[in-house]
Design a protein around this motif. Structure first.
Motif, short mmCIF file in Angstrom:
data_model
loop_
_atom_site.label_atom_id
_atom_site.label_comp_id
_atom_site.label_asym_id
_atom_site.label_seq_id
_atom_site.Cartn_x
_atom_site.Cartn_y
_atom_site.Cartn_z
N ALA A 181 0.83 -1.21 0.00
CA ALA A 181 0.00 0.00 0.00
C ALA A 181 0.86 1.26 0.00
CB ALA A 181 -0.94 0.01 1.20
N ASP A 182 2.11 1.14 0.41
CA ASP A 182 3.00 2.30 0.49
C ASP A 182 3.03 3.05 -0.84
OD1 ASP A 182 5.05 4.13 0.80
OD2 ASP A 182 6.50 2.70 1.56
N TRP A 183 3.42 2.40 -1.91
CA TRP A 183 3.52 3.08 -3.20
C TRP A 183 2.17 3.31 -3.83
CZ3 TRP A 183 8.37 2.35 -6.62
CH2 TRP A 183 9.52 2.58 -5.85
N HIS A 184 1.23 2.41 -3.63
CA HIS A 184 -0.12 2.62 -4.17
C HIS A 184 -0.75 3.89 -3.59
CE1 HIS A 184 -0.59 -1.16 -6.36
NE2 HIS A 184 -0.12 -1.82 -5.32
N GLU A 185 -0.64 4.07 -2.27
CA GLU A 185 -1.21 5.26 -1.64
C GLU A 185 -0.48 6.52 -2.08
OE1 GLU A 185 -3.01 3.13 2.38
OE2 GLU A 185 -1.29 4.47 2.59
N ARG A 186 0.82 6.43 -2.27
CA ARG A 186 1.57 7.59 -2.76
C ARG A 186 1.10 7.98 -4.16
NH1 ARG A 186 7.84 6.88 -2.10
NH2 ARG A 186 7.76 8.87 -3.20
N GLU A 187 0.82 6.99 -5.00
CA GLU A 187 0.32 7.28 -6.35
C GLU A 187 -1.06 7.93 -6.29
OE1 GLU A 187 -0.22 5.04 -10.63
OE2 GLU A 187 -0.32 3.84 -8.80
N ALA A 188 -1.96 7.42 -5.44
CA ALA A 188 -3.29 8.01 -5.29
C ALA A 188 -3.19 9.45 -4.76
CB ALA A 188 -4.16 7.16 -4.38
N TYR A 189 -2.24 9.69 -3.87
CA TYR A 189 -2.01 11.04 -3.35
C TYR A 189 -1.51 11.95 -4.48
CZ TYR A 189 0.44 14.90 -1.14
OH TYR A 189 0.90 16.15 -0.81
N ASP A 190 -0.54 11.46 -5.23
CA ASP A 190 0.10 12.24 -6.27
C ASP A 190 -0.86 12.61 -7.40
OD1 ASP A 190 2.13 13.50 -7.68
OD2 ASP A 190 3.15 11.66 -8.26
N LEU A 191 -1.69 11.68 -7.82
CA LEU A 191 -2.51 11.90 -9.00
C LEU A 191 -3.94 12.34 -8.71
CD1 LEU A 191 -1.28 8.88 -11.14
CD2 LEU A 191 -0.53 11.27 -11.25
N VAL A 192 -4.48 11.95 -7.55
CA VAL A 192 -5.87 12.30 -7.23
C VAL A 192 -5.95 13.27 -6.05
CG1 VAL A 192 -8.18 11.35 -6.78
CG2 VAL A 192 -6.54 10.00 -8.06
N GLY A 193 -4.88 13.36 -5.27
CA GLY A 193 -4.88 14.29 -4.14
C GLY A 193 -5.57 13.75 -2.92
N ILE A 194 -5.53 12.44 -2.71
CA ILE A 194 -6.11 11.83 -1.51
C ILE A 194 -5.02 11.70 -0.47
CG2 ILE A 194 -7.15 9.73 -0.56
CD1 ILE A 194 -8.51 9.36 -3.30
N PHE A 195 -5.27 12.23 0.71
CA PHE A 195 -4.31 12.16 1.81
C PHE A 195 -4.60 10.90 2.63
CE2 PHE A 195 -2.71 13.00 6.03
CZ PHE A 195 -1.45 13.52 5.77
#
Length: 165
Positions: free
Chosen positions: A113-127
């Motif tokens: 989930a580490d990199w998956h969550e970083r991608e969602a943060y980066d592209l969609v702006g979910i914290f």
């Protein structure tokens, strides 16, 4: 273990409020989980010997659109020994005038989930609250905005270089 059995297992463990709904019309059914319960639910389906969803294959951030005013996260889990798949979804209303939408991180349950969550943060702006190192992973640190949001306006220039599509 079938979809209905997994649903019942979660209701028995956490109560009926843990499941906000279900989607059974597509190729892969999904359980709509109460957002604040996602870490506990993932921990249960990972550790329970009857399910053992030991692999997070994909995590996706979702912007449901300006009109809907919702953001969400979709989790695709797999049980390698039982050859099963499970989709969990969480979502909540969010005012775009406020800071990023916030969901709990599941990095304590699945390291992937580490990199998956970083991608969602980066592209969609979910914290993701509780993430150990939440920062951009694909775009430069000084990039403005989140390209996969429905209301994103593409910049014409980045550091003096024309962005040409």
């Amino acid at each position: 273990m079938m979809f209905a059995e997994i649903k019942q297992l979660l209701i028995d463990k956490f109560g009926a409020d843990v499941i906000e709904g279900e989607e059974t019309g597509g190729l892969q059914p999904a359980l709509l989980i109460a957002p604040d319960s996602i870490v506990d639910v993932c921990l249960e389906v990972r550790n329970n010997p009857t399910t053992y969803f030991d692999f997070l294959s994909c995590l996706t951030g979702v912007d449901y659109g300006v009109e809907d005013g919702r953001f969400g996260v979709v989790y695709h889990l797999a049980s390698m020994p039982y050859q099963l798949q499970l989709t969990l979804k969480i979502s909540k209303a969010h005012n775009r005038e406020e800071a990023e939408p916030v969901f709990k991180s599941i990095t304590s349950v699945y390291r992937t989930a580490d990199w998956h969550e970083r991608e969602a943060y980066d592209l969609v702006g979910i914290f993701f609250e509780g993430h150990p190192d939440l920062r951009r992973i694909l775009l430069p640190d000084d990039w403005e905005g989140y390209p996969l949001r429905k209301d994103y306006k593409t910049a014409e220039y980045y550091k003096g270089i024309k962005i040409d599509f």
